[in-house]
Design a protein around this motif. Structure first.
Motif, PDB file in Angstrom:
ATOM      1  N   HIS A   1      31.145  48.589  20.836  1.00 51.36           N
ATOM      2  CA  HIS A   1      30.036  49.474  21.178  1.00 51.36           C
ATOM      3  C   HIS A   1      29.662  50.347  19.979  1.00 51.36           C
ATOM      4  CE1 HIS A   1      31.711  48.253  25.074  1.00 51.36           C
ATOM      5  NE2 HIS A   1      30.468  48.372  25.512  1.00 51.36           N
ATOM      6  N   PHE A   2      28.616  51.139  20.137  1.00 44.12           N
ATOM      7  CA  PHE A   2      28.054  51.896  19.024  1.00 44.12           C
ATOM      8  C   PHE A   2      28.035  53.383  19.358  1.00 44.12           C
ATOM      9  CE2 PHE A   2      26.358  47.653  19.058  1.00 44.12           C
ATOM     10  CZ  PHE A   2      26.435  47.250  17.736  1.00 44.12           C
ATOM     11  N   GLU A   3      28.354  54.189  18.368  1.00 45.42           N
ATOM     12  CA  GLU A   3      28.291  55.640  18.500  1.00 45.42           C
ATOM     13  C   GLU A   3      27.848  56.229  17.164  1.00 45.42           C
ATOM     14  OE1 GLU A   3      31.954  57.341  19.796  1.00 45.42           O
ATOM     15  OE2 GLU A   3      31.947  56.327  21.751  1.00 45.42           O
ATOM     16  N   ASP A   4      27.275  57.425  17.240  1.00 45.12           N
ATOM     17  CA  ASP A   4      26.963  58.155  16.012  1.00 45.12           C
ATOM     18  C   ASP A   4      28.241  58.783  15.479  1.00 45.12           C
ATOM     19  OD1 ASP A   4      24.276  57.539  16.212  1.00 45.12           O
ATOM     20  OD2 ASP A   4      23.848  59.305  17.454  1.00 45.12           O
ATOM     21  N   GLN A   5      28.387  58.749  14.171  1.00 41.99           N
ATOM     22  CA  GLN A   5      29.579  59.360  13.587  1.00 41.99           C
ATOM     23  C   GLN A   5      29.541  60.871  13.790  1.00 41.99           C
ATOM     24  OE1 GLN A   5      30.450  58.046   9.672  1.00 41.99           O
ATOM     25  NE2 GLN A   5      32.077  59.516   9.311  1.00 41.99           N
ATOM     26  N   PRO A   6      30.620  61.462  14.332  1.00 45.09           N
ATOM     27  CA  PRO A   6      30.637  62.911  14.566  1.00 45.09           C
ATOM     28  C   PRO A   6      30.406  63.688  13.280  1.00 45.09           C
ATOM     29  CG  PRO A   6      32.496  61.844  15.648  1.00 45.09           C
ATOM     30  CD  PRO A   6      31.863  60.811  14.766  1.00 45.09           C
ATOM     31  N   ASP A   7      29.635  64.758  13.381  1.00 45.73           N
ATOM     32  CA  ASP A   7      29.349  65.594  12.217  1.00 45.73           C
ATOM     33  C   ASP A   7      30.479  66.607  12.051  1.00 45.73           C
ATOM     34  OD1 ASP A   7      28.161  66.745  10.071  1.00 45.73           O
ATOM     35  OD2 ASP A   7      26.677  67.886  11.212  1.00 45.73           O
ATOM     36  N   ILE A   8      31.644  66.077  11.665  1.00 46.38           N
ATOM     37  CA  ILE A   8      32.836  66.912  11.476  1.00 46.38           C
ATOM     38  C   ILE A   8      33.332  66.695  10.057  1.00 46.38           C
ATOM     39  CG2 ILE A   8      35.183  67.425  12.250  1.00 46.38           C
ATOM     40  CD1 ILE A   8      34.454  66.296  14.965  1.00 46.38           C
TER      41      ILE A   8
END
Length: 753
Positions: free
Chosen positions: A498-505
């Protein structure tokens, strides 16, 4: 003709000796080897997505009738047939290829159904081929569908005793569905697996819209669908560029979840790992991370896997945020990896080249159309032969008495039948071979019915071969049927990755797992440093050893970096959490950094990479430096301001204005624009002020609107009147300080760090 003796006593003629330059000989032979490696070993064919060894394995399994509904057979038997008939290479390489086709963690849609130990995701080897058994899966059988119907070209085998297919009919989009890996001479290929249902949707759209853009095709093909699942965090724009160029990579992360273990504690469970990552190797690396303290928030790792992956990660503290802990592990372990894409394949002319997504799908569709045409043409030929025979049967039935007479009384009945009824040789043979029981009225009706049926089928095939539109319609139906089998609602067809946006951490591993607490860092004149809890408001309460006093005191937090600037021109970096506690007098600074005995700290402050600093030496040289450039990674410090023997670094101040004010030991002041001082990362700097005698006493920056200040003898903050009269150019001598200026020759200490 002259002859030369050989080692075994025989002779060869001079004309049999080939004279060739060594460069030409090596070039031609290496080129032949390179081409053989590229076309016969490393690169897959874009049409069926297979290398020769895989193609030969499936073809040999078909010859052994190892269909999905049949029984398994020993892998040793399969390998023996492949090696003996088609693939004259080592049996182990053939078995390795067979194993890869059956591993569910290597192939997204296995082409071989293995029975026995075929290895595992830990990287363990499969059992020997004499112990394991195999047969084809439905996907493998689909690749071979129609191979006996002149669907593809056949070539001779290596010993010219048999034939083998040059390419498979490919009723299954194997290249994108299962991907391919290979290293040739001077080139390589790397194609990750994709979802068949998505490939079918994209193919159907491409049939309807041949000029479709890759960006549109990506509405159907979302990205790789890896056998081991995981999560892709690659931006959409990056994936589009990858599919447009045929080269790129995808960032894949493990799938994880948090399990509550009670009393406010938790553990992290990894259920899916990135593609082509060995689980045992991954756990070894995580253990090394714990031992080396590269991610200090991780306390333990356990493998609780059975049939499914279950890796348990224990945090060091329940106060550690799970997301931050995982972000830190992604940076130092294979819980995050990159899956490369390099669609370097052999096209339909066996030429290696890099294709984009649209070209790959179109090549498969074009091949399917070619297969359809060849199968239809072959079927049409068979129909013509059968109709020819049926025509002969009908003539025989209509002239049955004469046919019987000719057969009974003529010496050459075949030739007589052909002459009397104008028959072909095939028709005459069919009549002569006909059984007496077939000479009944019912059989005549069956022949007419079969003839009419074949005539109708012939008309359909001729219409199909004459219409490109009808051909694409048939291919569309084939693709739709394939999608039904591997649809998103089926067990094997459901998307795994599946696909997710990379966390802005943005994780700083050095401070990510440090509890943030306020502290006051105290450095004494004799070089003793300590960190006291809380922020001090009253420095007079601090106690020191006899003869010692306060040099610097800064308020900070345990997550900060403390910067010390010494008279040798070096910056030293200390972690605030690693400083000794506030009890007692602390520890000598020279135990923490390599600071020479003849040099002392001249500045201490909390690191802020957004600031700009101004450095100056006692000789009157200096420059500006960005604070982001001064971090020291070792205890030896970072050399920034170069000072020669007899000279020391004396000032490190924060740039807070547009003007610079310099005062020398001769009490002359000079002010000028900040822009006259260059920004550097290391060096001696430029001359700040010209001195006839003495050196630099102090330096500061200020804003013209606010004015220039100094501290008088009583400690009051006093403004310098008419400071514009002191203005000049850098490196000038300046003018005498106004009356009442500090006798110590220093500006406002509040402006310094």
């Amino acid at each position: 003709m002259a002859k030369k003796p050989t080692d075994d006593g025989e002779t060869i003629t001079e004309s049999a000796v080939i004279s060739e330059h060594i460069d030409d000989a090596l070039s031609s032979r290496y080129l032949a080897y390179a081409l053989s490696t590229i076309t016969q070993r490393a690169l897959p064919d874009v049409r069926d997505g297979m290398k020769p060894v895989h193609r030969r394995i499936l073809y040999a399994m078909r010859q052994l009738k190892l269909n999905p509904e049949g029984a398994h057979k020993k892998c040793a038997r399969i390998v023996g047939d492949v090696m003996g008939q088609y693939h004259p290479h080592g049996d182990q390489s053939i078995y390795d290829a067979l194993v890869k086709l059956s591993q569910s963690f290597s192939a997204r849609y296995p082409l071989v159904n293995g029975q026995g130990n075929f290895g595992n995701i830990d990287g363990d080897s499969p059992a020997a081929m004499r112990y394991t058994e195999a047969k084809m899966t439905a996907a493998g059988l689909a690749l071979l569908e129609g191979i006996d119907e002149d669907a593809v070209d056949f070539i001779q085998t290596y010993n010219e005793e048999d034939v083998e297919p040059q390419v498979l009919p490919a009723g299954f989009p194997n290249l994108l569905a299962n991907g391919s890996q290979g290293i040739a001479v001077g080139m390589a290929t790397s194609i990750p697996p994709h979802n068949v249902a998505e490939i079918c949707d994209a193919a159907l759209h491409l049939i309807q819209t041949p000029n479709a853009r890759i960006e549109t095709l990506m509405n159907y093909i979302l990205g790789p669908d890896l056998p081991t699942g995981g999560i892709i965090v690659e931006p959409k724009s990056s994936m589009l560029k990858t599919y447009e160029t045929g080269k790129g990579s995808f960032k894949v992360r493990c799938r994880w979840e948090v399990e509550d273990t009670g009393r406010g504690t938790y553990q992290i469970v990894v259920t899916e790992i990135p593609y082509q990552v060995q689980k045992s190797r991954l756990i070894e690396k995580l253990a090394e991370v714990i031992e080396s303290k590269k991610a200090s928030g991780l306390a333990d790792v356990r493998d609780e896997s059975a049939e499914d992956v279950r890796i348990v990660l224990e945090p060091r503290s329940k106060n550690i945020d799970a997301k931050i802990l995982m972000e830190s592990l992604f940076k130092v372990s294979e819980l995050e990896s990159r899956v490369s894409l390099n669609m370097n394949v052999l096209d339909n002319t066996r030429t290696p080249r890099v294709m984009d997504l649209k070209e790959v799908i179109q090549s498969w569709l074009d091949h399917r159309r070619d297969v359809l045409q060849r199968r239809s043409q072959q079927r049409l030929g068979k129909i013509d032969l059968r109709m020819e025979v049926l025509d002969g049967y009908m003539i025989a039935f209509l002239n049955l008495d004469e046919v019987i007479r000719i057969i009974r009384f003529e010496d050459k009945p075949k030739e007589e039948l052909m002459r009397v009824f104008n028959l072909t040789e095939r028709q005459a043979d069919a009549i002569l071979n006909m059984r007496l029981r077939a000479l009944n009225k019912l059989q005549e009706i069956e022949i007419k019915t079969e003839y009419d049926k074949l005539a109708a089928e012939k008309a359909e095939l001729e219409a199909l071969l004459g219409s490109e539109k009808k051909q694409w319609a048939v291919i569309s139906e084939q693709v739709k049927e394939l999608k039904k089998i591997y649809g998103p609602k089926t067990e094997i067809g459901a998307r795994r990755t599946h696909f997710e946006d990379q966390p802005d951490i943005d994780v700083d591993l050095s401070t990510a797992f440090i509890t943030k607490e306020p502290i006051s860092v105290v450095l004494s004149g004799m070089g003793w440093i300590r960190a006291m809890k809380g922020h001090l408001d009253d420095e007079s309460s601090l106690k020191f050893k006899d003869g010692d006093n306060l040099a610097f005191c800064v308020n900070a937090h345990t997550t900060d970096k403390i910067i010390i600037f010494a008279s040798n021109g070096k910056f030293y970096t200390l972690g605030a959490d690693k400083l000794p506690g506030g009890r007692g007098n602390g520890e000598p600074i020279r135990l923490m950094v390599d600071l020479e005995n003849d040099h002392v700290p001249v500045g201490m402050f909390v690191h802020d990479e957004s600031r700009e600093l101004l450095l100056a030496s006692s000789e009157g040289y200096g420059f500006r430096v960005q604070e982001s450039e001064i971090i020291a990674s070792t205890r030896t410090g970072r050399k920034t301001l170069n000072v020669k023997a007899g000279t020391e670094a004396v000032r490190c101040i924060e740039v807070k204005g547009k003007k610079i004010a310099v005062i020398g030991e001769n009490r002359k002041i000079l002010t000028y624009d900040l822009e006259e001082l260059p920004v550097m990362t290391r060096g001696k700097g430029v001359r700040l002020q010209k001195f006839k005698d003495g050196g630099l006493a102090d330096i500061t920056t200020f804003d013209p609107e606010e004015g220039l200040f100094f501290r008088d003898s009583s400690g009051r903050r006093t403004e310098v009147n008419d400071w514009e009269l002191l203005e000049g150019k850098r490196a000038q001598a300046g003018r005498m300080a106004p009356r009442g200026f500090s006798r110590k020759g220093v500006f406002d200490p509040a402006k310094t760090l």
